[in-house]
Scaffold this active site. Sequence first.
Site, PDB file in Angstrom:
ATOM      1  N   ARG A   1     -16.602 -10.853  -1.254  1.00 59.97           N
ATOM      2  CA  ARG A   1     -16.887  -9.898  -0.174  1.00 59.97           C
ATOM      3  C   ARG A   1     -18.379  -9.845   0.139  1.00 59.97           C
ATOM      4  O   ARG A   1     -18.784  -9.687   1.293  1.00 59.97           O
ATOM      5  CB  ARG A   1     -16.355  -8.513  -0.560  1.00 59.97           C
ATOM      6  CG  ARG A   1     -14.823  -8.427  -0.511  1.00 59.97           C
ATOM      7  CD  ARG A   1     -14.305  -7.143  -1.135  1.00 59.97           C
ATOM      8  NE  ARG A   1     -12.870  -6.961  -0.954  1.00 59.97           N
ATOM      9  CZ  ARG A   1     -12.165  -6.029  -1.580  1.00 59.97           C
ATOM     10  NH1 ARG A   1     -12.744  -5.192  -2.424  1.00 59.97           N
ATOM     11  NH2 ARG A   1     -10.860  -5.908  -1.362  1.00 59.97           N
TER      12      ARG A   1
ATOM     13  N   HIS B   1      -7.590  -9.105  -1.015  1.00 59.25           N
ATOM     14  CA  HIS B   1      -7.068  -8.010  -1.840  1.00 59.25           C
ATOM     15  C   HIS B   1      -6.942  -8.554  -3.255  1.00 59.25           C
ATOM     16  O   HIS B   1      -6.603  -9.723  -3.448  1.00 59.25           O
ATOM     17  CB  HIS B   1      -5.689  -7.569  -1.345  1.00 59.25           C
ATOM     18  CG  HIS B   1      -4.963  -6.757  -2.369  1.00 59.25           C
ATOM     19  ND1 HIS B   1      -5.175  -5.406  -2.514  1.00 59.25           N
ATOM     20  CD2 HIS B   1      -4.077  -7.112  -3.338  1.00 59.25           C
ATOM     21  CE1 HIS B   1      -4.439  -4.969  -3.538  1.00 59.25           C
ATOM     22  NE2 HIS B   1      -3.765  -5.984  -4.042  1.00 59.25           N
TER      23      HIS B   1
ATOM     24  N   ASN C   1     -12.262  -6.852   4.607  1.00 63.84           N
ATOM     25  CA  ASN C   1     -13.005  -7.339   3.439  1.00 63.84           C
ATOM     26  C   ASN C   1     -12.397  -8.604   2.820  1.00 63.84           C
ATOM     27  O   ASN C   1     -12.553  -8.859   1.634  1.00 63.84           O
ATOM     28  CB  ASN C   1     -13.173  -6.217   2.410  1.00 63.84           C
ATOM     29  CG  ASN C   1     -11.859  -5.535   2.095  1.00 63.84           C
ATOM     30  OD1 ASN C   1     -10.793  -6.044   2.440  1.00 63.84           O
ATOM     31  ND2 ASN C   1     -11.922  -4.406   1.423  1.00 63.84           N
TER      32      ASN C   1
ATOM     33  N   TYR D   1       0.881  -1.178   0.000  1.00 62.40           N
ATOM     34  CA  TYR D   1       0.000   0.000   0.000  1.00 62.40           C
ATOM     35  C   TYR D   1       0.914   1.222   0.000  1.00 62.40           C
ATOM     36  O   TYR D   1       1.232   1.774   1.051  1.00 62.40           O
ATOM     37  CB  TYR D   1      -0.916  -0.017   1.230  1.00 62.40           C
ATOM     38  CG  TYR D   1      -1.958  -1.118   1.215  1.00 62.40           C
ATOM     39  CD1 TYR D   1      -2.927  -1.183   0.205  1.00 62.40           C
ATOM     40  CD2 TYR D   1      -1.996  -2.098   2.206  1.00 62.40           C
ATOM     41  CE1 TYR D   1      -3.889  -2.194   0.189  1.00 62.40           C
ATOM     42  CE2 TYR D   1      -2.960  -3.102   2.197  1.00 62.40           C
ATOM     43  CZ  TYR D   1      -3.903  -3.137   1.185  1.00 62.40           C
ATOM     44  OH  TYR D   1      -4.859  -4.134   1.172  1.00 62.40           O
TER      45      TYR D   1
ATOM     46  N   THR E   1     -15.326  -2.759  -2.569  1.00 60.73           N
ATOM     47  CA  THR E   1     -14.455  -2.601  -1.394  1.00 60.73           C
ATOM     48  C   THR E   1     -15.218  -2.851  -0.093  1.00 60.73           C
ATOM     49  O   THR E   1     -14.723  -3.515   0.815  1.00 60.73           O
ATOM     50  CB  THR E   1     -13.843  -1.182  -1.400  1.00 60.73           C
ATOM     51  OG1 THR E   1     -13.108  -1.023  -2.614  1.00 60.73           O
ATOM     52  CG2 THR E   1     -12.934  -0.961  -0.212  1.00 60.73           C
TER      53      THR E   1
ATOM     54  N   ARG F   1     -11.294  -9.021  -9.915  1.00 56.20           N
ATOM     55  CA  ARG F   1     -11.963  -7.907  -9.217  1.00 56.20           C
ATOM     56  C   ARG F   1     -13.474  -8.157  -9.159  1.00 56.20           C
ATOM     57  O   ARG F   1     -14.126  -7.846  -8.173  1.00 56.20           O
ATOM     58  CB  ARG F   1     -11.686  -6.575  -9.924  1.00 56.20           C
ATOM     59  CG  ARG F   1     -10.255  -6.085  -9.815  1.00 56.20           C
ATOM     60  CD  ARG F   1      -9.884  -5.620  -8.443  1.00 56.20           C
ATOM     61  NE  ARG F   1     -10.630  -4.469  -7.988  1.00 56.20           N
ATOM     62  CZ  ARG F   1     -10.280  -3.745  -6.923  1.00 56.20           C
ATOM     63  NH1 ARG F   1      -9.191  -4.060  -6.211  1.00 56.20           N
ATOM     64  NH2 ARG F   1     -10.994  -2.734  -6.541  1.00 56.20           N
TER      65      ARG F   1
END
Length: 189
Positions: free
Chosen positions: A131, A154, A151, A50, A120, A114
């Site tokens: 999620r 990643h 969540n 990050y 998110t 994704r």
Amino acid sequence: MIEKTFMMVKPDGVKRALTGTIIQRVEQRGLKIIALKMILADKELVGKHYVDDAEWCDSVGKKTMDSWAKRGVKSDETPIEIGKRIRQWLMDYITSGPVVAMVIEGHDTIKQIRKLVGDTSPHSAAPGTIRGDFSIDSYAVGDQLNRPIKNLVHASGNKKEAQNEISLWFNKDEVQDYKRIDEDLIYRT
Ligand code: UDP
Ligand code: MG
């Protein structure tokens, strides 16, 4: 286009014993796991994952601000300030227990993973996504408890992130080259 992406089961996903379920969702979609390991990351590694840059902090901070706007919460903070705080929270969260890191290869994998992962915030993630199926955490709960949204996973957001994250978490010799038994059926006539 065949491409590679990086995915990680975060400490809450590992502790909830969801690693196998998450891996199954990737494999059953026809995407190929070409690297996999469980590690206890340190803050240096998570700090590189990050990255401390204005663009990243701004985009993360804006997500919180959007959620505040929807709930009528007012603040003088800038998105970058909020993003910096979330980045600090993420250091504690991601180093709080082992994670399972993986590299996944397949057609349009970055976008497809994704999609499997979902929004998110699990609270707004669609049912059917990882999620959205296994968590109800939200911006509101994260804010209240001064922690990031937990969540479960990643996944790289774009090609640049995918390339950086794969080389950050894996050495070249940890990434395997093999053929899935159903590969011809998926990608050829
Ligand atoms: N995050 C958060 N609050 C926010 C934005 C992000 O707690 O307002 C956390 C959350 O755990 C998220 C991570 O920071 O997964 C990285 O944020 P990003 O915007 O990259 O979301 P992702 O790509 O994971 O969906
Ligand atoms: Mg992201």
